[in-house]
Scaffold this active site. Structure first.
Site, PDB file in Angstrom:
ATOM      1  N   HIS A  46      34.549  44.491  35.107  1.00 54.14           N
ATOM      2  CA  HIS A  46      35.105  45.964  35.164  1.00 54.14           C
ATOM      3  C   HIS A  46      36.239  45.835  34.335  1.00 54.14           C
ATOM      4  O   HIS A  46      36.615  44.648  34.055  1.00 54.14           O
ATOM      5  CB  HIS A  46      34.828  45.989  36.783  1.00 54.14           C
ATOM      6  N   GLU A  48      39.497  46.567  35.246  1.00 54.24           N
ATOM      7  CA  GLU A  48      40.487  45.863  36.151  1.00 54.24           C
ATOM      8  C   GLU A  48      40.787  44.446  35.773  1.00 54.24           C
ATOM      9  O   GLU A  48      41.473  43.341  35.392  1.00 54.24           O
ATOM     10  CB  GLU A  48      40.648  45.995  37.651  1.00 54.24           C
ATOM     11  N   CYS A  76      37.550  48.955  43.167  1.00 59.32           N
ATOM     12  CA  CYS A  76      36.486  48.832  43.779  1.00 59.32           C
ATOM     13  C   CYS A  76      37.183  47.427  44.757  1.00 59.32           C
ATOM     14  O   CYS A  76      37.973  46.347  44.222  1.00 59.32           O
ATOM     15  CB  CYS A  76      35.008  48.113  43.350  1.00 59.32           C
ATOM     16  N   CYS A  79      37.566  43.956  42.616  1.00 59.16           N
ATOM     17  CA  CYS A  79      38.676  44.569  41.678  1.00 59.16           C
ATOM     18  C   CYS A  79      39.784  43.818  42.523  1.00 59.16           C
ATOM     19  O   CYS A  79      41.141  43.769  42.206  1.00 59.16           O
ATOM     20  CB  CYS A  79      39.057  45.679  41.206  1.00 59.16           C
TER      21      CYS A  79
HETATM   22 ZN   LIG Z   1      35.844  47.130  40.043  1.00 59.11          ZN
END
Ligand SMILES: [Zn+2]
Length: 171
Positions: A46, A48, A76, A79
């Site tokens: 992701h 992040e 999420c 993260c």
């Molecule tokens: Zn994430």
């Protein structure tokens, strides 16, 4: 956040869901990241995570207590966990994520008193732009899927027609 949006556009150019992130330390950009789980064969890639990894490498420290993370989409659970492990001071996100958001949309891990780190979280910054790039990505993807289905259907029709025996076709 404008830099994070540029990262989201970079993800989109690679066919990834357009999410971008930037880590800022004492007013200086130290790392960029964009979503790339498909191309990277990596479920943890992701935006992040990419930005946090790059920031930790750049600063030579897995703790980033002086840093702020800007990301176009609400983080999420994964993260949010990484943000806590990195001791990020402040998280700023654009679009809320009603399906996987861990900053209040589905759960709010940053408000969970049993978790020992509490970053300040601000949502809705440049929200319209952050939502807009996701919407255009998904509507383009739906249009492409529709076009593929139509092409397959007309190819199947053509195959049906060509399989009609000549005697019947002439009737
Ligand atoms: Zn994430």
């Amino acid at each position: 956040m404008a830099l994070a949006l540029a990262q989201a556009r970079a993800a989109m150019q690679q066919g990834e869901v357009p999410v971008g992130a930037v880590v800022v330390c004492n007013g200086q950009v130290v790392a960029l990241g964009h979503n790339c789980p498909v191309g990277g064969h990596d479920p943890s890639a992701h935006a992040e995570m990419q930005a946090l990894r790059a920031a930790a490498q750049a600063l030579g420290n897995y703790r980033l207590p002086e840093c702020e993370l800007f990301v176009t989409l609400e983080p999420c659970v994964m993260c949010a966990g990484a943000i806590m492990h990195a001791r990020i001071k402040r998280v700023v996100y654009g679009a809320a994520d009603p399906k996987t958001g861990a900053c209040g949309s589905v759960v709010d891990l940053f408000a969970e008193p049993r978790l020992n780190h509490h970053a300040e979280v601000v949502g809705g910054v440049m929200r319209d732009e952050c939502v807009g790039i996701l919407q255009s990505f998904f509507s383009e993807r739906r249009a492409a899927a529709r076009a593929r289905r139509l092409a397959q259907a007309s190819a199947a029709d053509a195959a049906d027609e060509s399989s009609v025996p000549p005697s019947e076709a002439s009737n």
